[in-house]
Design a protein around this motif. Structure first.
Motif, PDB file in Angstrom:
ATOM      1  N   THR A 197       0.805  -1.233   0.000  1.00  0.00           N
ATOM      2  CA  THR A 197       0.000   0.000   0.000  1.00  0.00           C
ATOM      3  C   THR A 197       0.836   1.279   0.000  1.00  0.00           C
ATOM      4  N   GLY A 198       2.143   1.141  -0.230  1.00  0.00           N
ATOM      5  CA  GLY A 198       2.979   2.331  -0.371  1.00  0.00           C
ATOM      6  C   GLY A 198       3.378   3.013   0.911  1.00  0.00           C
ATOM      7  N   GLY A 223       4.845   6.749  -1.187  1.00  0.00           N
ATOM      8  CA  GLY A 223       4.655   5.589  -2.052  1.00  0.00           C
ATOM      9  C   GLY A 223       3.214   5.305  -2.403  1.00  0.00           C
ATOM     10  N   THR A 224       2.257   5.998  -1.755  1.00  0.00           N
ATOM     11  CA  THR A 224       0.843   5.742  -2.042  1.00  0.00           C
ATOM     12  C   THR A 224       0.440   6.209  -3.435  1.00  0.00           C
ATOM     13  N   LEU A 253       2.238   5.620  -6.184  1.00  0.00           N
ATOM     14  CA  LEU A 253       2.702   4.661  -7.185  1.00  0.00           C
ATOM     15  C   LEU A 253       1.513   3.826  -7.665  1.00  0.00           C
ATOM     16  N   GLN A 301       0.590   0.442  -5.809  1.00  0.00           N
ATOM     17  CA  GLN A 301       0.205   0.693  -4.422  1.00  0.00           C
ATOM     18  C   GLN A 301      -1.119   1.457  -4.353  1.00  0.00           C
TER      19      GLN A 301
END
Length: 213
Positions: free
Chosen positions: A94-95, A138-139, A141, A144
């Protein structure tokens, strides 16, 4: 701060009292990020037919392994069997910041007999320092973001800001509870060792097969 205290020497932006990505009693006691408690009542027939074990065996194992064993080892927040596995997997998917599984994996599992004659199982999972978010990092991406979308918590909650992060923390805690119950049941039934012996992919290669041992 420097305008107000002109003789102040700046050593670092962080003095580590925030204790990010390091084991600490402070995060275990005071909490950090999201603090979540998840609980479930498992009927006796499910314990016997699905988990293939007994309430007594689970309660006894939880006390001796997750509570006593971890205490003897001097653990801080490690009163569980493998919460870090689930936290790390969900964090990557999930980032989240995988390094924050150090504090986010703080977890205490409790099990008690409940119901008539103590035949049902009460289980609770307490995670006081889950560091999760659904915005930025990272959410964003694509893979994710897709996982967050499937969970219904992608991005910010426009109506109630912060609610998506709270929901993600609840999802993590609930999944940890389920995984803990699964592993603990396998341990009491002896299935964990049996499955490793049967399906271990690292079995010794036959002579002349090429790969080294």
């Amino acid at each position: 701060m420097r305008k107000m205290f002109q003789d102040m020497e700046i050593v670092s932006l962080s003095g580590n009292f925030c204790i990010d990505k390091k084991p600490a009693a402070l995060n275990w006691i005071e909490g950090r990020g999201k603090s979540v408690v998840c609980e479930a009542l498992v009927p006796a027939d499910v314990v016997s037919s699905v988990l293939k074990t007994t309430v007594h065996a689970l309660v006894d194992l939880n006390i001796n392994k997750n509570l006593v064993g971890s205490a003897v080892a001097g653990s801080i927040g490690g009163f569980n069997s493998h919460a870090a596995n689930i936290v790390t997997a969900i964090f990557i998917a999930t980032g989240q910041d995988p390094a924050q599984n150090v504090g986010s994996s703080n977890c205490m599992m409790l099990m008690e007999p409940r119901g008539e004659d103590g035949r049902d199982l009460y289980v609770s999972c307490t995670m006081p320092s889950l560091e999760v978010g659904t915005v930025g990092g990272g959410t964003v991406l694509p893979p994710q973001a897709a996982c967050l979308e499937m969970l219904g918590v992608r991005g910010a909650n426009r109506e109630c800001p912060g609610d998506n992060a709270k929901s993600l923390a609840q999802i993590v805690c609930g999944t940890v509870l389920a995984a803990e119950l699964s592993l603990m049941s396998a341990l009491t039934a002896g299935d964990l060792v049996k499955s490793h012996l049967q399906h271990n992919r690292a079995k010794a290669s036959a002579p002349g097969s090429g790969c080294g041992q």
